[in-house]
Design a protein around this motif. Structure first.
Motif, mmCIF file in Angstrom:
data_model
loop_
_atom_site.group_PDB
_atom_site.id
_atom_site.type_symbol
_atom_site.label_atom_id
_atom_site.label_comp_id
_atom_site.label_asym_id
_atom_site.label_seq_id
_atom_site.Cartn_x
_atom_site.Cartn_y
_atom_site.Cartn_z
ATOM 1 N N GLU A 285 23.169 37.457 38.417
ATOM 2 C CA GLU A 285 22.367 36.481 37.681
ATOM 3 C C GLU A 285 22.799 36.428 36.240
ATOM 4 O O GLU A 285 23.164 37.428 35.632
ATOM 5 C CB GLU A 285 20.878 36.840 37.770
ATOM 6 C CG GLU A 285 19.975 35.715 37.312
ATOM 7 C CD GLU A 285 18.538 35.906 37.753
ATOM 8 O OE1 GLU A 285 17.917 36.852 37.247
ATOM 9 O OE2 GLU A 285 18.056 35.137 38.600
ATOM 10 N N GLY A 286 22.766 35.210 35.690
ATOM 11 C CA GLY A 286 23.295 34.984 34.359
ATOM 12 C C GLY A 286 22.541 35.729 33.270
ATOM 13 O O GLY A 286 21.532 36.389 33.502
ATOM 14 N N GLY A 287 23.056 35.579 32.060
ATOM 15 C CA GLY A 287 22.466 36.251 30.928
ATOM 16 C C GLY A 287 21.125 35.675 30.564
ATOM 17 O O GLY A 287 20.608 34.764 31.212
ATOM 18 N N ALA A 288 20.543 36.198 29.485
ATOM 19 C CA ALA A 288 19.167 35.864 29.133
ATOM 20 C C ALA A 288 19.070 34.700 28.164
ATOM 21 O O ALA A 288 18.008 34.434 27.639
ATOM 22 C CB ALA A 288 18.493 37.089 28.529
ATOM 23 N N GLY A 289 20.185 33.997 27.913
ATOM 24 C CA GLY A 289 20.124 32.929 26.932
ATOM 25 C C GLY A 289 19.157 31.832 27.314
ATOM 26 O O GLY A 289 18.440 31.302 26.473
ATOM 27 N N VAL B 111 14.882 29.125 33.185
ATOM 28 C CA VAL B 111 14.291 27.920 33.754
ATOM 29 C C VAL B 111 13.107 28.330 34.619
ATOM 30 O O VAL B 111 13.237 29.185 35.505
ATOM 31 C CB VAL B 111 15.317 27.132 34.593
ATOM 32 C CG1 VAL B 111 14.648 25.933 35.262
ATOM 33 C CG2 VAL B 111 16.472 26.657 33.708
ATOM 34 N N LEU B 112 11.954 27.740 34.352
ATOM 35 C CA LEU B 112 10.738 28.030 35.103
ATOM 36 C C LEU B 112 10.511 26.940 36.143
ATOM 37 O O LEU B 112 10.548 25.751 35.825
ATOM 38 C CB LEU B 112 9.530 28.103 34.171
ATOM 39 C CG LEU B 112 9.630 29.079 32.988
ATOM 40 C CD1 LEU B 112 8.331 29.061 32.182
ATOM 41 C CD2 LEU B 112 9.941 30.485 33.453
ATOM 42 N N VAL B 113 10.282 27.359 37.379
ATOM 43 C CA VAL B 113 9.983 26.435 38.471
ATOM 44 C C VAL B 113 8.704 26.910 39.150
ATOM 45 O O VAL B 113 8.263 28.050 38.953
ATOM 46 C CB VAL B 113 11.142 26.364 39.484
ATOM 47 C CG1 VAL B 113 12.415 25.862 38.817
ATOM 48 C CG2 VAL B 113 11.385 27.727 40.133
ATOM 49 N N GLY C 79 24.263 29.707 34.916
ATOM 50 C CA GLY C 79 24.089 30.991 34.254
ATOM 51 C C GLY C 79 22.700 31.257 33.742
ATOM 52 O O GLY C 79 22.469 32.249 33.050
ATOM 53 N N ALA C 80 21.753 30.377 34.068
ATOM 54 C CA ALA C 80 20.376 30.582 33.614
ATOM 55 C C ALA C 80 19.626 31.494 34.576
ATOM 56 O O ALA C 80 19.956 31.582 35.759
ATOM 57 C CB ALA C 80 19.650 29.246 33.518
#
Length: 445
Positions: free
Chosen positions: A103-107, A110-112, A129-130
């Protein structure tokens, strides 16, 4: 917040928001098997997953894609019909998925909500990368695991997908609070989200005022936990032990300041408030202002109300007019004064980026809260509870509760008080939970 009403719109919205370009695009048919395979291919390649739709071809062109990989006959048919302009990418059937990267970095987060129509958009976010977090309610403060994940990620950018998430300014404020990682007793940052507060009521060291004052601090905390445990398993709401501390106590004499109210020193209550927080016990400060007013008294306890786990209760029975005396008349308060306190308390929550607070109004007669329909229940920082605290026979209590719950502005929650001595008999926990509407705040005096 990204606005999207359909699955194709959501996929395009996330792609447009997170990606400036992509050499490839996966387009999958909008059905479970194709979506699952399409998501695996897209995430493995690190490219967006789109669905056949009106805006999809335009997004493919904006990304500058050189190839479109299709999954499912409907996607292949769409591509043949939609990608016909000069310079459009080549179209071919997608191959086998590659292993998904970590899983991508913490930059970006996205909330679903986890709804099926978000699947393609979520895959695109992961491919970009989100980090994707599921928030079924649309409020990131509601779930302790989401709060912890946001705090750990410390993201630079948070996106909410779809109409379940609030308008941009409210959404931004909620995220700001969630990222602090502060958790209320019971978890999360909404004190009444799927739970019930069960409280000991009274004043420290004053046994005559309620159960809270019948024992020392540590024994009080243990009694609160034991009392709350009696409610566990009665319905889907877990119980959170709570102390409702009478902070300003109605007095039969005017006192030095002439307000018929004895204000406790905040420093004397501080050990109780802090010990409760450390023990996972919520606190509500109760005001009985006499001839003073609620806002003046609330401000005396600002230092305590800045604690995340501390809410505020107003007791209009003890709010006197200038010519009234306790026990001769029953006090009352108007909506304007209630709203002034609510505005001030909500401002404190915003200033400190605090979790939502309980804002409780005691009431056993309609006349005690004048113009109750004008009480503002829309503040996102507060959850407003009308607490029915009359005593008597079961029939009397249910009648009072029915009258109180029949009116008022939308958004009110409901509370109930059990009196161990005055009620005849005292409701059992099961009987209390069975009251309609089932109370989310229960106190014992």
């Amino acid at each position: 917040m990204l606005e999207a009403a359909t699955a194709p719109e959501a996929a395009v919205a996330v792609s447009a928001h997170l990606l400036s370009s992509s050499p490839s695009v996966v387009v999958a048919a909008d059905e479970p098997a194709a979506l699952g395979r399409g998501a695996a291919v897209a995430v493995g390649l690190g490219v967006p997953l789109l669905l056949p739709g009106a805006a999809t071809a335009q997004e493919v062109r904006r990304l500058g894609a050189e190839e479109v990989l299709t999954v499912g006959p409907a996607a292949a048919t769409w591509a043949e019909q939609a990608l016909t302009e000069r310079g459009d990418p080549d179209v071919e059937e997608a191959g086998d998925p590659r292993p998904a990267p970590a899983e991508g970095g913490a930059g970006t987060v996205v909330l679903v909500t986890g709804a099926p129509w978000e699947a393609a958009a979520a895959a695109t976010a992961r491919a970009a990368g989100a980090q994707v977090l599921t928030v079924p309610s649309g409020d990131p403060r509601a779930d302790g695991a989401v709060v912890e994940a946001l705090h750990t990620a410390a993201p630079q950018h948070v996106v909410g997908l779809g109409p379940a998430f609030a308008a941009q300014d409210v959404f931004a404020s909620r995220v700001e609070v969630a990222v602090t990682g502060v958790q209320l007793p019971g978890g999360g940052q909404l004190p009444l989200a799927g739970r019930r507060l069960v409280a000991l009521y009274g004043h420290p060291g004053a046994a005559s005022l309620g159960l809270l004052g019948e024992q020392p601090l540590e024994a009080t905390l243990e009694r609160a936990r034991e009392l709350a445990s009696r409610y566990d398993g009665l319905d889907e709401r877990p119980a959170v032990p709570t102390l409702e501390i009478i902070t300003t106590v109605a007095s039969g004499s005017p006192g030095p300041d002439g307000d018929y109210s004895n204000e406790a020193d905040p420093a004397e209550l501080e050990p109780w408030v802090d010990a409760a927080g450390e023990a996972g016990v919520a606190v509500v400060l109760d005001l009985q202002p006499g001839r003073s007013d609620f806002l003046t008294q609330a401000k005396l306890y600002e230092s305590l109300l800045r604690r995340p786990h501390v809410g505020l209760a107003l007791d209009p029975e003890w709010r006197l007019a200038p010519d009234q005396v306790h026990l001769r008349q029953i006090g009352s308060v108007g909506a304007q004064e209630v709203n002034a306190v609510g505005d001030w308390l909500a401002g404190l929550v915003r200033e400190e980026s605090l979790p939502q607070k309980v804002f409780l109004l005691h009431q056993f007669r309609s006349s005690m809260v004048r113009d109750r329909d004008l009480v503002d229940t829309t503040r996102d920082e507060l959850v407003t509870v009308v607490h029915a605290d009359g005593h008597g026979t079961p029939g009397m209590k249910k009648t009072t509760y029915g009258v109180l719950t029949a009116g008022g502005p939308p958004g009110l929650e409901w509370g109930w008080k059990n009196f161990l001595d005055e009620d005849r008999p005292t409701f059992t926990p099961a009987e209390t939970v069975a009251v309609d509407p089932s109370p989310v705040f229960v106190s014992y005096q």
